[in-house]
Design an enzyme around this catalytic site. Sequence first.
Site, short mmCIF file in Angstrom:
data_model
loop_
_atom_site.label_atom_id
_atom_site.label_comp_id
_atom_site.label_asym_id
_atom_site.label_seq_id
_atom_site.Cartn_x
_atom_site.Cartn_y
_atom_site.Cartn_z
N ARG A 95 1.34 -1.24 0.13
CA ARG A 95 -0.31 0.36 -0.32
C ARG A 95 1.38 1.41 -0.55
O ARG A 95 2.11 1.38 0.27
CB ARG A 95 -1.10 0.06 1.25
CG ARG A 95 0.25 -0.17 2.85
CD ARG A 95 -1.13 1.02 3.99
NE ARG A 95 -0.22 -0.07 5.08
CZ ARG A 95 0.53 1.26 5.44
NH1 ARG A 95 1.28 2.32 4.74
NH2 ARG A 95 1.11 0.78 6.60
N GLY A 96 -0.04 2.31 -0.01
CA GLY A 96 0.96 3.71 0.11
C GLY A 96 0.90 3.60 1.40
O GLY A 96 0.97 3.19 2.21
N GLN A 98 3.82 5.21 5.07
CA GLN A 98 4.12 5.29 5.85
C GLN A 98 4.54 4.19 6.59
O GLN A 98 4.22 2.94 6.12
CB GLN A 98 4.99 6.57 6.67
CG GLN A 98 5.41 7.50 5.89
CD GLN A 98 6.94 6.97 5.29
OE1 GLN A 98 7.80 6.76 5.75
NE2 GLN A 98 6.78 7.38 3.88
N THR A 100 2.41 2.38 10.75
CA THR A 100 1.91 1.90 11.33
C THR A 100 1.28 0.91 12.20
O THR A 100 2.25 0.00 11.99
CB THR A 100 -0.35 2.27 10.40
OG1 THR A 100 -0.73 2.68 11.72
CG2 THR A 100 -0.68 1.02 9.64
N ALA A 173 -7.21 5.23 10.56
CA ALA A 173 -6.12 5.30 9.23
C ALA A 173 -6.77 4.69 8.93
O ALA A 173 -6.96 3.29 8.87
CB ALA A 173 -4.77 4.41 10.13
N CYS A 204 2.77 6.50 10.68
CA CYS A 204 1.90 7.52 8.96
C CYS A 204 3.21 8.66 8.88
O CYS A 204 2.85 9.06 7.91
CB CYS A 204 0.51 7.94 9.02
SG CYS A 204 -0.51 6.95 9.60
#
Length: 291
Positions: A95-96, A98, A100, A173, A204
């Site tokens: 996924r896109g 940062q 989590t 999120a 994130c």
Amino acid sequence: MCATPVSAPPISPSPSSGSALPGGRFAPPILRWRGNEAYQASFDAMREFTAQRDAQTPDEIWLVEHPPVFTLGQAGKPEHLLIANSGIPLVQIDRGGQITYHGPGQVVAYLLLDLRRRKLMVRELVTLIEQAVIETLAAYNLAGERKAGAPGIYVPEGATGPSAAHVGAKVGALGLKISHGCSYHGVSLNVSMDLSPFLAINPCGYAGLETVDMATLGAQTSWQDVAATLAARLEANLAAHWDSTLSAALSVAEAAATDPCAASAAGVNPATSATTGGQPPQPQAGVAPAA
């Protein structure tokens, strides 16, 4: 978000899909309660489902609770993991966004949708998901808001009660992967968690960002109840989007049938819009950032 919304194209009143209902409506996505499942198992299953689906495959929403895990987006920076030996595994994913954290007490909803079939752009899907989280929080008398450029849901200014001490904190999120016009990954909503693992990361990619759960904000409820509420809101918002798209397309078709000149000016071919529905432009594939 990687796609720009476009005007609703002419469409046939009945989508060519195994999930179609009379009147051109979609059946709700199949809801699967997968329970407590290792992150890698869910990740592998999502990719396999998406790779094997075809134009007739019904959409699905999966509800999952994961054991503790950090996930790092495909362009994520490892330095956002602040404690290397936390004992919590780190999984690099596609996924896109940062980094989590997922863990017990957090509802995770994975949306496996054919966006092309639904005439749904990536940006529209992100907005739809965020609205579902806001509506879910409202069902428990909690307020939530979006932040421009930072997908997810946050405690807003002016929040009252226990929430007032956590203005700006993140409670939900999201992150999506789009492959061949179909989505996977989805959204997480913190219900009642051990929040300490979030201190081991820059959530994130934002240093110092506070992360909260619904229990901290004053809502005492169960994982199952929140999961059901969130799923219902996601289903309702998906249905509302399709109804709006269908209504707009039928209005264009009706206008084309009575005023071909106006249809031509709008870029609509009356010969296709009123009968076959034409062939709409395809949404751009891409990755919506996780947050």
